[in-house]
Design an enzyme around this catalytic site. Structure first.
Site, mmCIF file in Angstrom:
data_model
loop_
_atom_site.group_PDB
_atom_site.id
_atom_site.type_symbol
_atom_site.label_atom_id
_atom_site.label_comp_id
_atom_site.label_asym_id
_atom_site.label_seq_id
_atom_site.Cartn_x
_atom_site.Cartn_y
_atom_site.Cartn_z
ATOM 1 N N ASP A 21 2.442 17.744 1.661
ATOM 2 C CA ASP A 21 2.350 16.529 0.851
ATOM 3 C C ASP A 21 3.736 15.993 0.488
ATOM 4 O O ASP A 21 4.688 16.744 0.357
ATOM 5 C CB ASP A 21 1.539 16.819 -0.429
ATOM 6 C CG ASP A 21 1.106 15.537 -1.121
ATOM 7 O OD1 ASP A 21 0.960 14.504 -0.444
ATOM 8 O OD2 ASP A 21 0.919 15.571 -2.357
ATOM 9 N N ASN A 69 -8.451 10.844 3.111
ATOM 10 C CA ASN A 69 -7.360 10.018 3.646
ATOM 11 C C ASN A 69 -7.875 8.834 4.478
ATOM 12 O O ASN A 69 -7.128 7.883 4.723
ATOM 13 C CB ASN A 69 -6.383 10.857 4.489
ATOM 14 C CG ASN A 69 -5.513 11.796 3.670
ATOM 15 O OD1 ASN A 69 -5.148 12.873 4.126
ATOM 16 N ND2 ASN A 69 -5.167 11.402 2.442
HETATM 17 C C1 IPE Z 1 -3.676 16.056 0.699
HETATM 18 O O1 IPE Z 1 -2.696 15.142 0.330
HETATM 19 C C2 IPE Z 1 -4.045 15.865 2.128
HETATM 20 C C3 IPE Z 1 -2.990 16.127 3.084
HETATM 21 C C4 IPE Z 1 -1.817 16.635 2.828
HETATM 22 C C5 IPE Z 1 -3.322 15.813 4.459
HETATM 23 P P1 IPE Z 1 -3.064 13.780 -0.417
HETATM 24 O O2 IPE Z 1 -1.786 13.110 -0.728
HETATM 25 O O3 IPE Z 1 -4.052 13.015 0.376
HETATM 26 O O4 IPE Z 1 -3.784 14.339 -1.717
HETATM 27 P P2 IPE Z 1 -3.947 13.703 -3.167
HETATM 28 O O5 IPE Z 1 -4.448 12.314 -2.978
HETATM 29 O O6 IPE Z 1 -2.609 13.729 -3.800
HETATM 30 O O7 IPE Z 1 -4.913 14.605 -3.832
HETATM 31 C C1 IPE Z 2 1.028 13.843 3.098
HETATM 32 O O1 IPE Z 2 1.928 12.945 2.554
HETATM 33 C C2 IPE Z 2 0.559 13.428 4.472
HETATM 34 C C3 IPE Z 2 -0.820 12.934 4.527
HETATM 35 C C4 IPE Z 2 -1.652 12.918 3.537
HETATM 36 C C5 IPE Z 2 -1.264 12.421 5.800
HETATM 37 P P1 IPE Z 2 1.427 11.668 1.760
HETATM 38 O O2 IPE Z 2 1.197 10.565 2.736
HETATM 39 O O3 IPE Z 2 0.283 12.020 0.916
HETATM 40 O O4 IPE Z 2 2.700 11.356 0.893
HETATM 41 P P2 IPE Z 2 2.722 11.002 -0.664
HETATM 42 O O5 IPE Z 2 1.978 12.098 -1.368
HETATM 43 O O6 IPE Z 2 2.080 9.669 -0.799
HETATM 44 O O7 IPE Z 2 4.167 11.016 -1.007
HETATM 45 MG MG MG Z 3 0.124 12.726 -0.988
#
Ligand code: IPE
Ligand code: IPE
Ligand code: MG
Length: 246
Positions: A21, A69
């Site tokens: 993340d 997502n």
């Molecule tokens: C969790 O990250 C899913 C992945 C890393 C693929 P998110 O960024 O989607 O999770 P939330 O929204 O902070 O819970």
């Molecule tokens: C994790 O990084 C990757 C996926 C969920 C695909 P994020 O895209 O959630 O990045 P932040 O949390 O918005 O910084």
């Molecule tokens: Mg994220």
């Protein structure tokens, strides 16, 4: 001394799970598009996979795309799918060189057809590799997975293939997408959030949780080694008291 030298190879976690993340925030902090964060995240993943093979971690399972997502802006979803396709195709050679098998869990059928085909091809091409299994959680949701398992068991009972009393932790686990792997002993989440986001809920029942502020694109194998060293300092009591452990 680096973190790698501090690792006790005889007590390695066999399976490490990671919630990768922070890609978007990492990019935004530098005034760049979120897509740049995702692309940079691939570099981290490659380094971390290499870190696993360096020390001998047998299973690495990474959260690459959650069911939730799908609710992101369509441009970002499309970009992530394209990045997935280009990355798996580009990495087959390296995976084979490093003896890493590619695997995928989640509602794979919901991915675009090109993703499904290329993923299957990459899994076939790397199927014989034995040093480490890299599992991508794609369109994955732990609650979805648990419901699927319950449905499969219910169907087997209905068809007379098993009795209700045969439903136990072991037969339940065998219906999960992770059935061929041990449960992760260590779960790492980068990006500073302290939550599980619907990831491997059953499997991490007794896993050690490691949260770091480091954004995923900044997380490299040395950070993985640091997490392993931290894990090895913990006393895993499994409900017992310290004096009972050896
Ligand atoms: C969790 O990250 C899913 C992945 C890393 C693929 P998110 O960024 O989607 O999770 P939330 O929204 O902070 O819970
Ligand atoms: C994790 O990084 C990757 C996926 C969920 C695909 P994020 O895209 O959630 O990045 P932040 O949390 O918005 O910084
Ligand atoms: Mg994220």
């Amino acid at each position: 001394m680096g973190f790698k030298e501090q690792i006790d190879i005889s007590r390695l976690p066999e399976h490490i799970a990671i919630i990768m993340d922070g890609n978007g925030r990492w990019a935004k902090n530098q005034g760049k598009f979120r897509s740049f964060g995702h692309e940079s995240g691939v570099v981290s993943l490659k380094d971390v996979v290499e870190g696993c093979t360096d020390v001998g971690v047998k299973y690495l399972t990474v959260y690459a795309f959650s069911t939730e997502n799908w609710n992101r802006p369509i441009e970002e979803v499309n970009l992530l799918m394209e990045l997935l396709i280009s990355t798996i195709n580009a990495e087959i050679v390296t995976l084979n060189k490093n003896n890493v098998r590619l695997n995928a869990i989640g509602d794979i059928a919901s991915l675009p057809q090109k993703c499904i085909d290329d993923l299957k091809n990459a899994m076939d091409e790397t199927a014989k590799n034995t040093s480490c299994t890299l599992t991508l959680a794609l369109s994955y949701s732990s609650k979805w997975e648990i419901v699927q398992a319950a449905k499969k068991l219910a169907a087997q009972v209905k068809e007379g293939k098993m009795e209700i009393d045969d439903i136990n932790e072991s037969s339940f686990s065998s219906q999960l997408t992770t059935h061929s792997m041990p449960d992760p002993e260590l779960l790492i989440r980068t990006g500073g959030e302290h939550r599980i986001s619907n990831y491997l809920l059953w499997q991490i029942a007794y896993g050690e949780l490691y949260f770091t502020e480091t954004m995923w694109p900044d997380f490299m194998k040395e950070d993985l080694f640091e997490a392993i060293v931290d894990y090895q300092k913990r006393e895993r009591r499994f409900g017992k008291i310290s004096e009972q452990l050896n």
